[in-house]
Design a protein around this motif. Structure first.
Motif, PDB file in Angstrom:
ATOM      1  N   THR A  83      46.885  61.857  34.541  1.00 36.14           N
ATOM      2  CA  THR A  83      45.498  62.592  34.320  1.00 36.14           C
ATOM      3  C   THR A  83      45.624  63.128  32.870  1.00 36.14           C
ATOM      4  OG1 THR A  83      46.280  64.936  35.378  1.00 36.14           O
ATOM      5  CG2 THR A  83      45.158  63.218  36.593  1.00 36.14           C
ATOM      6  N   ASN A  84      44.442  63.160  32.133  1.00 38.57           N
ATOM      7  CA  ASN A  84      44.485  63.796  30.898  1.00 38.57           C
ATOM      8  C   ASN A  84      44.442  65.095  30.970  1.00 38.57           C
ATOM      9  OD1 ASN A  84      41.712  64.525  31.372  1.00 38.57           O
ATOM     10  ND2 ASN A  84      40.937  63.170  29.858  1.00 38.57           N
ATOM     11  N   ARG A  85      44.381  65.975  29.710  1.00 41.80           N
ATOM     12  CA  ARG A  85      44.441  67.166  29.810  1.00 41.80           C
ATOM     13  C   ARG A  85      43.261  68.000  30.255  1.00 41.80           C
ATOM     14  NH1 ARG A  85      48.812  68.668  26.991  1.00 41.80           N
ATOM     15  NH2 ARG A  85      49.720  67.143  25.212  1.00 41.80           N
ATOM     16  N   LEU A  86      41.975  67.426  30.725  1.00 43.23           N
ATOM     17  CA  LEU A  86      41.138  67.982  31.362  1.00 43.23           C
ATOM     18  C   LEU A  86      40.942  67.296  32.882  1.00 43.23           C
ATOM     19  CD1 LEU A  86      38.362  67.380  28.493  1.00 43.23           C
ATOM     20  CD2 LEU A  86      39.738  69.500  29.091  1.00 43.23           C
ATOM     21  N   GLY A  87      42.123  66.858  33.438  1.00 44.87           N
ATOM     22  CA  GLY A  87      42.118  66.452  34.552  1.00 44.87           C
ATOM     23  C   GLY A  87      41.431  65.097  34.825  1.00 44.87           C
ATOM     24  N   LYS A  88      40.923  64.316  34.099  1.00 47.17           N
ATOM     25  CA  LYS A  88      40.419  62.913  34.343  1.00 47.17           C
ATOM     26  C   LYS A  88      41.553  61.862  34.359  1.00 47.17           C
ATOM     27  CE  LYS A  88      36.884  60.125  32.114  1.00 47.17           C
ATOM     28  NZ  LYS A  88      35.942  59.680  30.952  1.00 47.17           N
ATOM     29  N   LYS A  89      41.175  61.006  35.400  1.00 47.81           N
ATOM     30  CA  LYS A  89      42.248  59.917  35.342  1.00 47.81           C
ATOM     31  C   LYS A  89      41.749  58.553  34.807  1.00 47.81           C
ATOM     32  CE  LYS A  89      43.989  61.490  39.790  1.00 47.81           C
ATOM     33  NZ  LYS A  89      44.354  61.400  41.269  1.00 47.81           N
ATOM     34  N   ILE A  90      40.469  58.734  34.905  1.00 54.26           N
ATOM     35  CA  ILE A  90      40.060  57.133  34.392  1.00 54.26           C
ATOM     36  C   ILE A  90      40.115  56.948  32.767  1.00 54.26           C
ATOM     37  CG2 ILE A  90      38.112  55.421  34.381  1.00 54.26           C
ATOM     38  CD1 ILE A  90      39.486  55.978  37.279  1.00 54.26           C
ATOM     39  N   ILE A  91      40.701  55.776  32.365  1.00 54.99           N
ATOM     40  CA  ILE A  91      40.421  55.733  30.866  1.00 54.99           C
ATOM     41  C   ILE A  91      39.491  54.520  30.602  1.00 54.99           C
ATOM     42  CG2 ILE A  91      42.224  54.868  28.834  1.00 54.99           C
ATOM     43  CD1 ILE A  91      44.709  55.806  30.774  1.00 54.99           C
ATOM     44  N   GLU A  92      38.912  54.653  29.408  1.00 54.03           N
ATOM     45  CA  GLU A  92      38.050  53.704  29.155  1.00 54.03           C
ATOM     46  C   GLU A  92      38.766  52.463  28.452  1.00 54.03           C
ATOM     47  OE1 GLU A  92      34.960  55.144  26.662  1.00 54.03           O
ATOM     48  OE2 GLU A  92      34.199  56.651  27.890  1.00 54.03           O
ATOM     49  N   GLY A  93      38.270  51.254  28.916  1.00 53.43           N
ATOM     50  CA  GLY A  93      38.868  50.215  28.435  1.00 53.43           C
ATOM     51  C   GLY A  93      38.036  49.130  27.654  1.00 53.43           C
ATOM     52  N   ASN A  94      37.873  47.840  27.881  1.00 50.05           N
ATOM     53  CA  ASN A  94      37.333  46.995  26.991  1.00 50.05           C
ATOM     54  C   ASN A  94      35.769  46.686  27.252  1.00 50.05           C
ATOM     55  OD1 ASN A  94      40.390  46.217  27.618  1.00 50.05           O
ATOM     56  ND2 ASN A  94      39.884  45.983  25.416  1.00 50.05           N
ATOM     57  N   ASP A  95      35.106  46.594  26.184  1.00 47.09           N
ATOM     58  CA  ASP A  95      33.575  46.031  26.626  1.00 47.09           C
ATOM     59  C   ASP A  95      33.367  44.478  26.040  1.00 47.09           C
ATOM     60  OD1 ASP A  95      33.596  46.002  23.886  1.00 47.09           O
ATOM     61  OD2 ASP A  95      32.428  47.998  23.678  1.00 47.09           O
ATOM     62  N   ASN A  96      34.469  43.888  25.702  1.00 51.37           N
ATOM     63  CA  ASN A  96      34.542  42.370  25.633  1.00 51.37           C
ATOM     64  C   ASN A  96      35.951  41.888  25.688  1.00 51.37           C
ATOM     65  OD1 ASN A  96      36.145  42.215  22.794  1.00 51.37           O
ATOM     66  ND2 ASN A  96      34.244  43.498  22.216  1.00 51.37           N
ATOM     67  N   ALA A  97      36.026  40.559  25.605  1.00 53.76           N
ATOM     68  CA  ALA A  97      37.194  40.070  25.976  1.00 53.76           C
ATOM     69  C   ALA A  97      38.284  39.804  25.261  1.00 53.76           C
ATOM     70  CB  ALA A  97      36.807  38.492  26.729  1.00 53.76           C
ATOM     71  N   TYR A  98      37.779  39.937  23.689  1.00 49.87           N
ATOM     72  CA  TYR A  98      38.974  39.667  22.730  1.00 49.87           C
ATOM     73  C   TYR A  98      39.358  40.748  21.717  1.00 49.87           C
ATOM     74  CZ  TYR A  98      34.316  39.057  20.757  1.00 49.87           C
ATOM     75  OH  TYR A  98      33.042  39.168  20.154  1.00 49.87           O
ATOM     76  N   THR A  99      38.737  41.941  21.789  1.00 52.84           N
ATOM     77  CA  THR A  99      39.099  42.885  20.850  1.00 52.84           C
ATOM     78  C   THR A  99      39.931  44.013  21.716  1.00 52.84           C
ATOM     79  OG1 THR A  99      36.785  43.023  20.014  1.00 52.84           O
ATOM     80  CG2 THR A  99      38.165  44.907  19.727  1.00 52.84           C
TER      81      THR A  99
END
Length: 834
Positions: A98-114
């Motif tokens: 979890t991050n310092r604010l207690g959040k577990k979800i990490i934002e990932g990708n919005d396309n296939a190659y970047t």
């Protein structure tokens, strides 16, 4: 040092895979092998848990995660918009990040190659890591992954502490001082089984209410406890390590905002446990800190652990005020300095590529052959470069020896080999006073004309204007008066070049310091016999090993019949019938011829030293192997240990029968050391390792300067190791000795100033304790540049201003401005008692 860890295909696994060509071995960033990525079997539902698992083979400090989708040469278009991390240090207990604010979800990708790079705040300390794609709708997901970090060679796998507390006071925000990122369990108000903010690499600021993070509460960077609520007067912290370790020191970053009732701990006692199921050893290591009521800066306190062996530690930190707050605790064990100094990069441009690099061996035989050829070519090129650099360095050294006074206008780049396996991801966080320091300490300039030419004596020396009473001496002590020396006596009138010796030769064959002497003196010695007698070897009875070096050892021995052997010329005091204790340096049977010659040379040099304040060579055993030299042994040990176990004399110490020393005692000790060093300087001998650990005391408290401090494990944390070649006491060394390997009487004067500082702090603190070894080297570069950014040791509380001014002159950038030992002795001589 940059460490590239190649993760093998066999260390990458997954909960499932769609096809063989979308297996976990293809989950490597920026690779298009197989079908271009790892894809779990079937469309992923929001409730599904599919994971890619990495075995890093050792505890690793992971700071950054990079992800991509599946592009597969334009034939794929799958990616994970979100993911989360699970990690484990033992493969059995899994923890959700979890991050310092207690959040577990990490934002990932919005396309296939970047590729998307995400910093982990807090970082992860683990061996096993699972990347778990997360989706809000049923969809197909594919991922490629890369990790960044460094090996966690501290070996700490868990610590347990009392739960952090809340500080509230009128007119100030409420400070919540809990360990908010702790990944263990909380039971009965005690944390256990995990790691947290004390190992996340973030040091707190001077004001504990300020934080390095945004959107967090005041006090977030510290874990703190109140003396009023804990009861016993101390905080007990237990540490568990991955294996047995030999501990040299512990560094604790502590707040010292005394205006709010917060101070560093007054003392600490540490017990050791060789196995987790064993009992605690009865003998603890105890350390008393120097409390500072003038400087409210947060600081690192270095606690020497005496090279004790253990798998578990229990340390009790005793309160010095109402509150005690820590932000970071680290250990040095085995290989020194092998910890990741910089633990959280702020942007991809500062990141060192470290983990999950493509393993081409998993593809075809042709690729394997290409890798092998590429590695061989790289190794050959590196060898060519190394050989070229060695030849070039030898050429430069010869030029400098032939023309030491030549004015060189170009810069020289020198990289000192690091003593650690530290992996630097960005410039390390430093205390506020060091923050403006140029981080590139490897860049060293050749000597300027003023330094290379002979120094011009100054016409006069500013007088010490303060009186003894005003300066705080008290008791009618006279101030050290430097003005009684003539200008010729008070300053180094020329710079001797005989001791421009390479730093590799600093250490002797027994681990002791090797005096630097003029070449002509060494030549003359080789033509003279040793001036001490041959002692019967069978009369030496070994009692204890004191230290060791590469080819020799130092032992404590009883010498039977030594007083009769020495006769009237004995330097030993009258004895009361007890066995005479001596220190015996002994050459090992496997010593090389060069080591043997160096040992004999050391005997010849030592036999010339005859001064009341210099350790005497009493006799030798050289008629047969192993070669031995017998020197005086001081029953009161070294000055560092003697002073660290005492307090300044006061009514309280008298009333409670606490061992103490007076101001007169400290001045007497200082004068004796200056007398011994004056004698060495008169012979053009350079000591090169002057410190309180190398000053021994007999039962009459007479000080004698010795040379084998660096051979003792007790003081190993005082030395900076250059990859097995030499150890350097950099915290006592002048800038020209650190940067140029130049050791002279003037550099000994610098070390004398640091030794005075040690004496008047009662050896309760290591010099420059707020700085790491690397920052000490950086600071020496600031002394050379002399732009006003160099950091000096602060005045010890009991030290008179005039004496601290004398220390400051010892640390002058220019050799011509440093006092000579004759001048120092003249200033301190009135305090020698007979």
């Amino acid at each position: 040092i940059i460490l590239n860890l190649m993760i093998k295909d066999t260390d990458i696994s997954a909960s499932s895979q769609w096809y063989e060509t979308t297996g976990p071995q293809f989950a490597r960033l920026n690779r298009e092998e197989g079908d271009g990525a790892w894809c779990p079997a079937g469309p992923l539902e929001p409730a599904d848990v599919q994971y890619l698992q990495l075995d890093l083979r050792q505890l690793t400090f992971v700071t950054v995660v990079g992800t991509q989708g599946r592009y597969a040469r334009s034939s794929g278009n799958e990616f994970a918009r979100m993911y989360r991390l699970d990690y484990s240090r033992d493969g059995r207990v899994w923890i959700s990040w979890t991050n310092r604010l207690g959040k577990k979800i990490i934002e990932g990708n919005d396309n296939a190659y970047t590729s998307v790079i995400k910093d982990l705040h807090p970082p992860v300390i683990a061996r096993y890591l699972r990347i778990i794609p997360v989706t809000a709708i049923c969809t197909t997901v594919c991922m490629r992954v890369e990790l960044y970090g460094c090996p966690w060679t501290d070996g700490l796998i868990a610590y347990s502490t009392p739960e952090g507390q809340i500080l509230s006071s009128p007119g100030h925000p409420i400070a919540t001082l809990n360990d908010s990122t702790y990944d263990g369990v909380l039971e009965r108000r005690r944390l256990s089984g995990g790691l947290g903010q004390l190992t996340d690499g973030v040091t707190g600021q001077d004001d504990f209410l300020q934080t390095h993070q945004y959107n967090v509460w005041p006090g977030y960077d510290y874990v703190g406890w109140s003396n009023d609520s804990l009861g016993p007067g101390y905080v007990e912290v237990e540490f568990v390590f991955d294996r047995m370790r030999n501990f040299t020191s512990m560094k604790v970053h502590s707040n010292n905002m005394f205006s709010r009732g917060v101070k560093i701990f007054s003392s600490v006692s540490c017990w050791f446990k060789p196995r987790l199921i064993a009992d605690w050893e009865a003998e603890p290591v105890e350390f008393h800190t120097v409390l500072d009521d003038r400087n409210p800066s947060a600081r690192y306190v270095t606690v020497p652990l005496g090279w004790r062996t253990a798998k578990g530690l229990r340390c009790r930190f005793f309160f010095a005020d109402v509150w005690m707050m820590f932000s970071e605790i680290s250990f040095r064990s085995g290989k020194m300095g092998s910890r990741c100094d910089v633990l959280q990069p702020s942007a991809p441009s500062h990141i060192t590529w470290l983990l999950t690099t493509p393993n081409k061996g998993a593809s075809t035989d042709d690729n394997s052959t290409s890798i092998l050829i590429g590695c061989l070519v790289t190794i050959i090129l590196l060898l060519v470069v190394i050989i070229f650099l060695i030849l070039w360095c030898q050429y430069v050294c010869k030029v400098l020896e032939k023309a030491p006074r030549r004015i060189l206008k170009e810069e020289q780049t020198v990289r000192l080999s690091s003593s650690s396996d530290t992996i630097v991801l960005q410039s390390p966080p430093v205390p506020p006073r060091v923050s403006q320091m140029d981080p590139h300490y490897e860049r060293v300039f050749l000597l300027d004309p003023q330094y290379q030419g002979p120094a011009v004596p100054r016409n006069n020396l500013p007088e010490l204007s303060q009186s003894a009473e005003a300066s705080g001496f008290g008791g009618g002590y006279a101030e050290p008066d430097v003005t009684q020396c003539t200008p010729h006596q008070c300053f180094q009138s020329s710079v001797p070049h005989y001791a421009e010796t390479d730093i590799v030769s600093l250490q002797g064959v027994t681990g002791s310091n090797m005096y630097a002497v003029p070449a002509v003196t060494v030549d003359s010695l080789t033509r003279k016999d040793i001036s001490v007698g041959e002692f019967p070897r069978h009369r030496l009875h070994f009692r204890e090993k004191l230290g060791e070096g590469q080819f020799g050892e130092v032992h404590l021995c009883e010498a039977e019949g030594l007083l009769e052997f020495l006769g009237e010329n004995t330097p030993l005091p009258e004895w009361d019938g007890r066995p005479v204790l001596v220190a015996v340096k002994q050459l090992r049977p496997d010593a090389t011829n060069n080591a043997r010659n160096d040992f004999l040379k050391e005997i010849k040099i030592m036999s010339r030293l005859k001064d009341p304040n210099i350790i005497r060579l009493l006799c030798v055993c050289v008629s047969s192997d192993p070669l031995c030299m017998v020197t005086e042994y001081m029953e009161n040990g070294d000055l560092n240990m003697f002073l660290s176990q005492r307090e300044m004399e006061s009514t309280l110490t008298h009333a409670n029968n606490i061992p103490s020393v007076s101001m007169s005692d400290l001045l007497h000790m200082s004068a004796q050391i200056s007398s011994g060093m004056r004698y060495l300087a008169s012979l053009n001998f350079v000591h090169r390792d002057l410190a309180t650990r190398n000053c021994l005391l007999d039962r009459r408290l007479t000080i004698k300067i010795a040379d084998f401090g660096m051979s003792r494990n007790l003081y190993s944390s005082d030395y900076y190791r250059i990859q097995g070649r030499a150890v350097l006491p950099i915290r006592w060394m002048a800038w020209e000795s650190i940067l140029l390997g130049k050791f002279t009487t003037a550099s000994d004067v610098w070390a004398f100033g640091v030794t005075l500082w040690e004496i008047f702090t009662l050896c309760k603190e290591q010099p420059y304790s707020l700085l790491t070894d690397e920052q000490v080297i950086e600071n020496s570069g600031e002394f050379f540049r002399s732009q006003g950014r160099q950091i000096f040791l602060s005045a010890p509380p009991p030290c008179p201003p005039s004496l601290f001014e004398l220390m400051m002159r010892c640390w002058s950038r220019d050799i011509s401005n440093r006092p000579s030992f004759n001048c120092l002795y003249q200033a301190l001589r009135p305090h020698v008692t007979h």
